[in-house]
Design a protein around this motif. Sequence first.
Motif: not given
Length: 520
Positions: A375-399
């Motif tokens: 849940g914490t990671l989901g919030g961190m990844m959401a912030a990265d997505a909004v800010l246009g930053r890359s995230n190392p887990w984006r592909a692994l956890f992709d919807m």
Amino acid sequence: MRAHPKPETAGPSHWLRSAPFPRFPRLDRDLAVDVAVIGAGITGLTAAYLLRRAGLSVAVLDRARAGGVDTMSTTGHLTSVTDERLHTLARRFGPAAARAVWDAGGAAIDHIDACICREGLHCNFAWVPGFLHSAVDRPGGSPSRPALADLESEAASAADLGIPSHFLGEVPFWKVPGVKFPHQALFHPRKYLAGVARAFHGPRGLLFEHSAADEIKVRPQEVRSGPHRVRCGYIVLATHTPLMGKTPLLPALLLQTKLFLYSSYAVGARLPAGTIPAGMYWDTRDPYYYLRVESRRGHDYAIFGGADHKTGQADSAAAIATVKARLRQFAPRAKIDSQWSGQVIQTPDGLPFIGETGRRQFAATGYSGNGLTFGTLGGMMAADAVLGRSNPWRALFDMHRKPLHGGLWTYLKENKDYPYYMARDWLGPAQGSSLRSLRPGQGKVLKLGGRKVAAHRDAAGNTTLCSAVCTHLQGIVAWNAAESTWDCPCHGSRFSPTGAVISGPAEEPLERIPEAPGSK
């Protein structure tokens, strides 16, 4: 006449009973912000906090109290140890991905630790070891050979992946083989989120309670809550089971078939100091039991849980009784002071779904037994997505990841019961045809006026009638006496006695039915 035995009932969790939470207003005006976050649990507040720190204006809406329904039903483990074994993840996704899953949990715990230090939060955070151990009925029992082989494979996989761990011939207290994972953590999630909410709240960080997201519109992009609207450039869906939002119907339904909702049960209890070493413990059963123990002044406190089952498909009262009996079996001096349930969402391949579900719309779900860390990671990844930053887990956890990575059988097995319960409950008989059989505090599905009705009588004798048809995909709800809720066995939606949505995938309340004159 013998009195009816009072059923085991769930109540407020230990977290709700042991710490206050600040109150926030209801949305009372139209707004324009950079980001709207729907849901004020650990995912939503983590995302909001990070986005606010990045300089964006953020509005958080929650249909109930801030702090989250499901976050407050957790058992407070902070761990990188996932429900899926490391050797299973390595076989299914490859060693690099398995290590990345472990690192995701570590990154989430490090974020929580950093936030506690930055904001000066007091939330009982402590570093402790975690132990995965063989399943036994009593401490010191003999494990089965398959369970021992599973533990040996896990220890070997951890070593291959460079993950700190130790195979033990005897885990503390249980005295059975297991794997020790150092540097895991415990904390008080409500105290933590209360501090995060206070740090977030301000002129550009707005938090609203009792403000349900009634509608999400695309042009212009906005969230409607009652008579008010929040215009925004980005939407974060942080609602445990994601709202449909702007997602087209077919993809939204397809995602739902990949989410398997389970109910899990927990009890909190005081123990004599030194009974069990502080730490976290999980056994190898399926479903497994879990235990966390923390040292307090003059005593220890344990939270023990398990007895998981698909929501709406088993007796919750019996599940609570099973957990209590199991705790007393290995800790007879435990003094239980709270008991509750929570909902766990599993996925076909064991990994969460975190990512965009539509243009400028982000969601996170499917945390399995790692709700606080993922849940914490989901919030961190959401912030990265909004800010246009890359995230190392984006592909692994992709919807939208494909294929199901070895989870096809799980996917098919978990979805086979939908048509069974749909047919059984639509064609099967109701529990009566008169309100006279309804006792105070009881709920029943009755046949009234030619339709199935979810009927509830409160302690004062007042009756509420709703349609028994779930507003998600038309399953028939059933009364959950342990938790005083209407639960749908098809996809796990839950409703209050008056039909209000407690948790999705349903987004609309049960249809209210006027009581016919003379029907009492």
